[in-house]
Each structure stands twice: as C-alpha cells, then as structure tokens.
Design an enzyme around this catalytic site. Structure first.
Site, PDB file in Angstrom:
ATOM      1  N   HIS A  91     -19.176  28.336  -5.254  1.00 51.37           N
ATOM      2  CA  HIS A  91     -19.688  27.206  -4.521  1.00 51.37           C
ATOM      3  C   HIS A  91     -19.181  25.915  -5.052  1.00 51.37           C
ATOM      4  O   HIS A  91     -19.857  25.053  -5.452  1.00 51.37           O
ATOM      5  CB  HIS A  91     -21.151  27.410  -4.545  1.00 51.37           C
ATOM      6  CG  HIS A  91     -21.671  26.513  -3.351  1.00 51.37           C
ATOM      7  ND1 HIS A  91     -22.952  27.000  -2.720  1.00 51.37           N
ATOM      8  CD2 HIS A  91     -21.395  25.334  -2.372  1.00 51.37           C
ATOM      9  CE1 HIS A  91     -23.365  26.239  -1.864  1.00 51.37           C
ATOM     10  NE2 HIS A  91     -22.409  25.327  -1.304  1.00 51.37           N
ATOM     11  N   ARG A 149     -22.404  28.739   4.559  1.00 56.18           N
ATOM     12  CA  ARG A 149     -23.757  29.411   3.668  1.00 56.18           C
ATOM     13  C   ARG A 149     -23.396  30.958   3.565  1.00 56.18           C
ATOM     14  O   ARG A 149     -23.149  31.332   4.842  1.00 56.18           O
ATOM     15  CB  ARG A 149     -25.180  28.765   4.265  1.00 56.18           C
ATOM     16  CG  ARG A 149     -25.327  27.523   3.850  1.00 56.18           C
ATOM     17  CD  ARG A 149     -25.666  27.298   2.387  1.00 56.18           C
ATOM     18  NE  ARG A 149     -26.303  26.051   2.195  1.00 56.18           N
ATOM     19  CZ  ARG A 149     -25.330  24.740   1.836  1.00 56.18           C
ATOM     20  NH1 ARG A 149     -23.979  25.079   1.709  1.00 56.18           N
ATOM     21  NH2 ARG A 149     -25.811  23.703   1.420  1.00 56.18           N
ATOM     22  N   GLU A 182     -27.047  33.699  -3.372  1.00 56.43           N
ATOM     23  CA  GLU A 182     -26.406  33.261  -4.448  1.00 56.43           C
ATOM     24  C   GLU A 182     -27.430  32.608  -5.285  1.00 56.43           C
ATOM     25  O   GLU A 182     -28.649  32.086  -4.959  1.00 56.43           O
ATOM     26  CB  GLU A 182     -25.310  32.187  -4.316  1.00 56.43           C
ATOM     27  CG  GLU A 182     -25.987  30.979  -3.465  1.00 56.43           C
ATOM     28  CD  GLU A 182     -24.332  29.983  -3.340  1.00 56.43           C
ATOM     29  OE1 GLU A 182     -23.723  30.328  -2.572  1.00 56.43           O
ATOM     30  OE2 GLU A 182     -24.658  28.904  -3.727  1.00 56.43           O
TER      31      GLU A 182
HETATM   32  C1  DGY Z   1     -23.162  21.104   0.669  1.00 54.97           C
HETATM   33  O1  DGY Z   1     -23.090  20.022   0.285  1.00 54.97           O
HETATM   34  O2  DGY Z   1     -24.071  21.607   1.363  1.00 54.97           O
HETATM   35  C2  DGY Z   1     -21.958  22.046  -0.023  1.00 54.97           C
HETATM   36  O3  DGY Z   1     -22.577  23.494  -0.014  1.00 54.97           O
HETATM   37  C3  DGY Z   1     -21.783  21.678  -1.251  1.00 54.97           C
HETATM   38  O4  DGY Z   1     -20.762  22.305  -1.476  1.00 54.97           O
END
Ligand code: DGY
Length: 335
Positions: free
Chosen positions: A301, A254, A283
C-alpha cells in the site's frame, strides 16, 4: 453542506491558543510545523504502528482537531467519545475508515487529501502495469537466484502495451491520470464510471462503456473506484469471470473492491495472466496463497508514498484543520 464554526475563533487573532490537535501517527513534518507555527498544541502518536483504539480515544477525546490515517477506524462509538472535535482530517484520499455521515450529524467536518497524491498514485499503477506485463519481479528474482547464464530467445517473455486495451474502472482524478500515462504507451482506453469524463475522452480518445464491455474487452484493467457500501466486491466472482484469460488486473484503490479469494483461484488456475496489488482485502493481513504465486506483484500500500505527495498531504490536512478551526470553509471536505 458542511458545518462551519463561527464565533469566538473567527474574530480572534488568537483562535489557535489552547487548541489541541492530535495526529495518530508520525507524518511528514510540513503540516505539523505549520500547525505549531500557528500556535496549536500538537500531539503526535509516535509509535511505528497503528494506534490502539483505546489509546486513540483517550488521546483524541479532548482534541479540537484530529489528523487520522486510513488505518484508524473511526466509527460511531469513537465519534461519540470525541468531546471537542470539530474536524477529522484524514491523511489519505480514501475515507472509508471514517463513518463520515455520522461525523457530519455530530457537527464534525471530515476532510481528505485529493489531488495532491494523484500523480504519485498514477505513477505506481503504471509501475504495476509494467511490472506485470514485463515480469519485472520474476526477472529480478531470476538474477538473484543466480539463474542467469546468458541471453535466451524465450526468456521471460512478457506482453507489449502498444495497441492493448486498458480498462479504467473509475475515471476520477487518479483513473484519468493513469489513462493519460497509458495512452503515451500507445494503448486504447475504455473507461467505466457513473459519470462521463469529457476531459478524459478529449485527451486520450477514451470511450465510456458498460462494466461488462470493459471487463470483456480489456487487456489490462486498473481499479480506481472509491470503496464504499455500493462498491464492495464490484469485481465479484461473476464479474471476474468476464475477464480475458490473458488479462492483467491492477488494484491501487482498495482491496475490498475485488473478491480476492476468487481472484486468487483465477491466478492459480491460469484463468488470468497476472495481477498487481497495492491493496488487499483485510489488509494488512495478506492471504498466504498470494505469496505462492509467480504471476503477481505485491506492494505494501504505497500508492501515495513519495516524498512530494506525502509532504503535500501533510500540508493539506493541516490547512483543512486551520481553516475549520478558524471558522472558514474546509478546503477539501469529503461531502
Ligand atoms: C489513499 O490516500 O487513500 C491511498 O490509498 C494512500 O496510498
């Protein structure tokens, strides 16, 4: 630990009749098909953009179960408007978009999709490691820019992975899977986590170290911590200053784990060799300074974006809904 519902649904063969499921975006069909086969009435927000908050509330308020995405902010205000909801099945392993503690208080189960996306996300982290260390994106641009006039001894020199130290920050499922992949390239593994991961130590000879040691000694740092109130800016200015100038930082977890503005300064001033981003602070807004840098690889992402992982995520979210709405325990509750 989590609310389990019993009574009319548990004993009835027809528990799903009249039960409504709302899905906040079109997701791969596997889970939707299963829910419909089981008799649920499924409504999908079919626009190719995150659902506006007011529309979310109006569509979700009378749903028995919701499949949400990491782009849906489900806070106290939203939760208070859910009249019938028993489960929010987040279509992601991360669940920082949901006030899950409040949901719990209100008797709503929150689930996520662990395990099923581990390999895809670890593959992508590895792809970013290789893209940064071997300057793959720069090389591609070089060709497209018609600059290739022949082999050159010093053209686009990168760095080899063998014998390099990889620091895994967060040695859960994905961190472990990245370490295993990196090990096969001949790297040495350090990891930082609040818990010891004995299996990781056994399979890769990884060493558990302090965050300071990891940051000072790693050639490549890969972030795999969950994002929550305790992990915000784990890599703040002070921690980032511990990195080697020759280090590469990879974030597939993240954006909020890192002070992105300071990281950008370090990349601009060559106080860091390179960085690979799949996630960003704030984002989908991308800091325009990032776009000017040559020494970064920027992805939108897509950690879990494989047909296999996204299909399994869809199925797991649906199975969690079916379990909870039929009075059984959720498969993957977040607490
Ligand atoms: C999640 O599942 O948290 C991921 O960031 C998706 O790519």
């Amino acid at each position: 630990m989590y609310p389990v519902f019993s009574g009319q649904f548990l004993l009835s063969d027809y528990y799903s009749v009249n039960m409504k499921i709302f899905i906040t975006r079109s997701i791969p069909h596997e889970g939707i098909t299963l829910l419909r086969e089981k008799g649920f009435t499924v409504t999908v927000y079919n626009e190719d953009k995150p659902i506006p908050r007011e529309e979310f509330i109006s569509k979700a308020k009378n749903a028995d179960g919701i499949i949400s995405l990491l782009t849906d902010k489900i806070d106290k205000e939203v939760i208070n408007k859910l009249n019938r909801c028993k489960i929010i099945a987040n279509y992601a392993v991360g669940f920082n978009n949901i006030d899950f503690k409040y949901a719990f208080k209100k008797g709503i189960v929150v689930t996520n999709t662990p395990d099923v996306l581990t390999d895809s996300t670890a593959d992508l982290a590895m792809a970013l490691i290789l893209a940064c260390t071997r300057r793959i994106v720069e090389a591609d641009k070089y060709i497209r820019g018609r600059k290739f006039v022949g082999w050159k001894p010093k053209l686009l020199l990168g760095i080899e992975l063998k014998e390099k130290v990889i620091g895994i920050l967060g040695a859960g499922r994905i961190g472990e899977a990245v370490a295993i992949r990196a090990k096969s390239f001949g790297t040495k593994i350090l990891y930082f986590d609040s818990k010891r991961n004995a299996r990781l130590e056994k399979s890769t000879s990884a060493k558990k170290v302090s965050l300071t040691k990891l940051l000072k000694e790693s050639d490549i740092i890969s972030l795999h911590l969950p994002f929550n109130e305790d992990t915000y800016h784990t890599l703040n200015k002070e921690k980032l200053s511990l990195l080697k100038k020759s280090a590469v930082l990879i974030n597939t977890a993240r954006g909020e784990l890192v002070d992105e503005k300071h990281l950008i300064k370090m990349l601009q001033t060559k106080n860091l060799l390179a960085a690979g981003f799949d996630v960003y602070e704030g984002e989908p807004v991308i800091n325009s300074e990032l776009l000017k840098l040559e020494n970064v690889v920027l992805l939108p992402h897509i950690g879990s974006a494989t047909k296999e992982a996204r299909g399994r995520m869809s199925l797991l979210a649906a199975k969690n809904i079916i379990a909870v709405l039929s009075g059984r325990k959720p498969l993957t509750p977040v607490y």
